[in-house]
Design an enzyme around this catalytic site. Sequence first.
Site: not given
Ligand code: HSE
Length: 433
Positions: A46, A131, A136, A189, A207, A304
């Site tokens: 952006r 993946e 993550g 975050g 997921k 992360g």
């Molecule tokens: N908000 C998601 C979590 C980030 O807390 O796992 C990863 O998908």
Amino acid sequence: MGEALRVGVAGLGTVGASVIRMLETQSQALAARSGRAVRVTGVSARDRTKDRGVDIAGARFHEDPVELAASPDIDLFVELIGGDEGPARQAVEAALDARKSVVTANKALLAKHGLALAALAEAHGVALAFEASVAGGIPIVKTLREGLAGNSIERVYGILNGTCNYILSRMETENMPFDVCLKEAQNLGYAEADPTFDIGGFDTAHKLAILASLAFGTKIAADKIDVEGIERITLADLRAADELGYRIKLLGVAQRTEHGIEQRVHPTMVPKSSAIAQVMGVTNAVTIDADAVHELTLVGPGAGGAATASAVVADISDIAKGVRSAPFGLPCAALATPTRGEMQRHEGGYYIRLSVHDRPGAMAAIAARVAERGISLESIVQRARRGDSKGGPVPVVLITYATTERLVREALDAIAAGGLVAERPQMIRIERE
Ligand code: HSE
């Protein structure tokens, strides 16, 4: 060494910047492993001018991610924009239509359009790799699709949302209320832009839909998931769980049953001795029950920049090597349409917390409503009322042996209809190893 693989990256947030950094710092090792160099030749974001701490001077900047996706300057498109429609979907479709392989971390897009996108990739003979979309940095997609190809999988379940696990862990260990722990998770975050996606269980559901398709060879069915979030979990539940030898986790569970495939997301009591109960904080974990390996648990960072980039870069490396796995493990035409295992028929143990009017016969009446339905109780805990609350409600916790959801719900309705309780009962399913 072959020609360099030219990569376009759309979305330069935390993950996008980490991917570019990792491709740079690992460039030699990646070239050696993949048999060719990997170069970022195009980017889209952006804000063109923002300092992201990575060097993108060598890449052409595109205002429009869809234009980047179809650009002749790239061979592979990496989508890190997010969202199940809009630019993310348009750009992924444009890349596949232009016969470019796609790597994405976008679980919402895959949950909604995964089958159509996989069919498009298949039609054009390119890869669609994701993946990073589940758990993550844990390589769970590859584990299910390739590593366990010789197994028949019965159940896959896990802690798939770091925010929820962080909140439940903090509530338990610090004795802090839900709202305070959610605020902490947001400040750190971890949470999605709209935290109801996390705490309502929807992020976990996206997921889980991907994992279920990979585990069972079925068409992705995100609309056939029973979803409950963690909003109603209280410190009283966590304390009761602790006393009874359990922890409460938000689990996504996909399980073959004789009635069909159950896909469910809900707060779950897990025995403290189980592997999944040890997973605290923002960490994710996935357990697979399969015939040959029996039980396999993978634990690691679920979010992360660096951890998610690790998964994205692994997919890029595979594509650089020429790997073109069927996205969901089978050609699209071979994916079965799943039969939904209805929640009412779910079988398992249940935790029930009641706020019972403190008068003679109340406990006997509750026990009768439960026994009438053939539900057997493993334990009953009733706390004494506090000194100053004569006549007020008292907490009662019941743990059942295995029964069905339908019978538990019927018993709770009968208890409520009998005027025995002061507030809506709490009911949490128990998952055993
Ligand atoms: N908000 C998601 C979590 C980030 O807390 O796992 C990863 O998908």
